[in-house]
Enzyme design. Structure first.
Site, PDB file in Angstrom:
ATOM      1  N   GLY A  72       0.817  -1.212   0.000  1.00  0.00           N
ATOM      2  CA  GLY A  72       0.000   0.000   0.000  1.00  0.00           C
ATOM      3  C   GLY A  72       0.851   1.262   0.000  1.00  0.00           C
ATOM      4  O   GLY A  72       0.543   2.229  -0.704  1.00  0.00           O
ATOM      5  N   SER A  73       1.919   1.259   0.770  1.00  0.00           N
ATOM      6  CA  SER A  73       2.759   2.459   0.865  1.00  0.00           C
ATOM      7  C   SER A  73       3.346   2.813  -0.497  1.00  0.00           C
ATOM      8  O   SER A  73       3.338   3.976  -0.903  1.00  0.00           O
ATOM      9  CB  SER A  73       3.903   2.235   1.861  1.00  0.00           C
ATOM     10  OG  SER A  73       3.391   1.922   3.134  1.00  0.00           O
ATOM     11  N   CYS A 326       2.938   6.272  23.108  1.00  0.00           N
ATOM     12  CA  CYS A 326       3.996   5.290  23.349  1.00  0.00           C
ATOM     13  C   CYS A 326       4.046   4.226  22.272  1.00  0.00           C
ATOM     14  O   CYS A 326       5.107   3.708  21.942  1.00  0.00           O
ATOM     15  CB  CYS A 326       3.771   4.601  24.682  1.00  0.00           C
ATOM     16  SG  CYS A 326       3.368   5.740  25.993  1.00  0.00           S
TER      17      CYS A 326
HETATM   18  C1  LIG Z   1      -1.545  -0.646   6.053  1.00  0.00           C
HETATM   19  C2  LIG Z   1      -1.896   0.582   5.340  1.00  0.00           C
HETATM   20  C3  LIG Z   1      -1.044   1.139   4.375  1.00  0.00           C
HETATM   21  C4  LIG Z   1       0.318   0.564   4.074  1.00  0.00           C
HETATM   22  O1  LIG Z   1       0.270  -0.637   3.400  1.00  0.00           O
HETATM   23  P1  LIG Z   1       1.600  -1.538   3.338  1.00  0.00           P
HETATM   24  O2  LIG Z   1       1.257  -2.648   2.421  1.00  0.00           O
HETATM   25  O3  LIG Z   1       1.877  -1.987   4.724  1.00  0.00           O
HETATM   26  O4  LIG Z   1       2.672  -0.649   2.785  1.00  0.00           O
HETATM   27  C5  LIG Z   1      -1.460   2.266   3.705  1.00  0.00           C
HETATM   28  N1  LIG Z   1      -2.657   2.830   3.963  1.00  0.00           N
HETATM   29  C6  LIG Z   1      -3.503   2.323   4.870  1.00  0.00           C
HETATM   30  C7  LIG Z   1      -4.815   2.977   5.091  1.00  0.00           C
HETATM   31  C8  LIG Z   1      -3.147   1.194   5.601  1.00  0.00           C
HETATM   32  O5  LIG Z   1      -3.980   0.713   6.523  1.00  0.00           O
END
Ligand SMILES: *Cc1c(COP(=O)(O)O)cnc(C)c1O
Length: 398
Positions: A72-73, A326
């Site tokens: 996602g990132s 934290c």
């Molecule tokens: C987990 C998440 C991401 C990141 O996804 P990854 O596959 O871990 O890089 C981006 N946006 C949202 C809303 C998420 O919950």
């Protein structure tokens, strides 16, 4: 303490058996490189094509609109930086997003600000919802992109995506949505909903970590992300991760199979959980109760530290999450909770439980009893709770 209940599915999910089984042959038997011309390679090529087709189908997209990423990132980064780079050539250097996006979006926007772009951060209301009018008013002649998350990862609120997309298109602006939390939990059809770009991640829907997708509508020019080979239509080089891709296709197929039924089932369980937790005095639900993901429960328990809650629950075999300082590695509590207008003290006592359809009523009741016990114990030791009890301080938000 062994893990009894995993209630942190918004952080990551278990790879399920059908997904694992679908992947396994691609490690030791069907291990060909999709670029090779002999049979083993051609098989890999076909497998990737079929997976792309399946994923496209689940989103209402076309096969050649699906780009595999590492998650996602990466998909968020590509959509935002790519569009910014592309449209800055036409003098469009303004981006609109919201204050409570995932850091993959927020930090990308902050990076672009340092590169000379302008970013408008749309606020959310006290229930964690965006007013589409605010977006309409923020769009300018030089706006390149609007990026608004489909569903929030902490409080689960679902945004009016179609309405926002419509506004963007009326003004000729591209619309991207981070749908990592939404896929499999809300019915999505990118064409019907007018979504130009969408990010999703495998490990939030029971595929493995390290695989995701950027959907980009035909006609959108995405600059190359990784230069090298011809993979991903020449835009993201690197030999494809065939097992991960196959697993993702299987996972999204299962996740989108019967969403209305899943929503009904999980919502009932989640409501049981929310109602149970709200019987704890001075506890509030964070985020709109109706317009939220079926599996998301986020409450603030006044007078308790999130970290204490999590560690105590861990001691009872429950894995959960918090937006307290934290646990996030910074001094400030979560930007999402603060965006709702919560004061630090209330944000600090937050607890996120993200459940899936397999949780039983007994498990939910165990969570409720455990949180109650932990809250009582924590409050006995809390100077803040003392002050609240004696009327020295009060928080009207709770
Ligand atoms: C987990 C998440 C991401 C990141 O996804 P990854 O596959 O871990 O890089 C981006 N946006 C949202 C809303 C998420 O919950």
């Amino acid at each position: 303490m062994e893990l009894k209940i995993y209630a942190d599915n918004a952080a990551t999910t278990r790879v399920t058996e059908p997904v694992l089984q679908a992947m396994l042959p691609y490690f030791t038997e069907q291990y060909g490189n999709a670029s090779s011309i002999y049979t083993l390679g051609r098989e890999a090529h076909k497998t990737i094509k079929a997976a792309r087709q399946k994923i496209a189908e689940c989103l209402g997209a076309e096969e050649n609109e699906i780009y595999f990423t590492s998650g996602g990132s990466e998909a968020d980064n590509w959509a935002i930086k790519g569009t910014a780079l592309q449209l800055s050539q036409k003098g469009k250097k303004h981006i609109i997003t919201s204050v409570f996006e995932h850091h993959a979006v927020l930090h990308t926007c902050e990076f672009l600000e340092k590169q000379g772009y302008e970013v408008t951060y749309i606020p959310v209301d006290e229930n964690g919802l965006i007013n589409p009018e605010d977006i309409k008013n923020a769009i300018r002649d030089d706006t390149a992109l609007v990026t608004i998350m489909y569903a929030n990862n902490e409080i689960g609120t679902i945004q009016p995506i179609e309405e926002i997309a419509k506004i963007c298109h009326e003004k000729g602006v591209l619309f991207h949505t981070d749908a990592v939390q939404a896929v499999g939990n809300v019915p999505i059809n990118v064409k019907e909903q007018g979504i130009d770009m969408l990010s999703l991640s495998g490990h939030k829907i029971h595929a493995q970590k390290g695989i995701g997708v950027l959907y980009a509508r035909k006609g959108i020019v995405l600059p190359n992300l990784i230069h090298g080979g011809a993979q991903e239509r020449g835009k993201r080089a690197g030999t494809e991760n065939v097992p991960a891709i196959v697993g993702l296709a299987k996972a999204i197929e299962i996740a989108t199979e019967n969403i209305p039924e899943k929503i009904k089932k999980v919502t009932e369980k989640r409501n049981r959980l929310i109602d149970g937790l709200l019987t704890i005095p001075r506890t509030r639900l964070n985020g709109d109760r109706e317009k939220r993901l079926c599996g998301n429960c986020n409450v603030s328990i006044l007078g308790i530290e999130g970290e204490f809650l999590l560690l105590s629950l861990d001691g009872k075999g429950i894995a959960a999450s918090s937006g307290s300082a934290c646990t996030s590695g910074s001094l400030d509590p979560s930007h999402v909770l603060l965006s709702l207008g919560l004061c630090h003290e209330v944000a600090h006592g937050s607890l996120r439980l993200s459940i899936d359809e397999n949780i039983t009523d007994e498990e939910i009741d165990y969570i409720i009893t455990s949180v109650k016990e932990v809250a009582e114990r924590g409050r006995m030791m809390s100077p803040l709770w003392d002050s609240i009890q004696s009327g020295k301080v009060d928080f009207d938000k709770i």
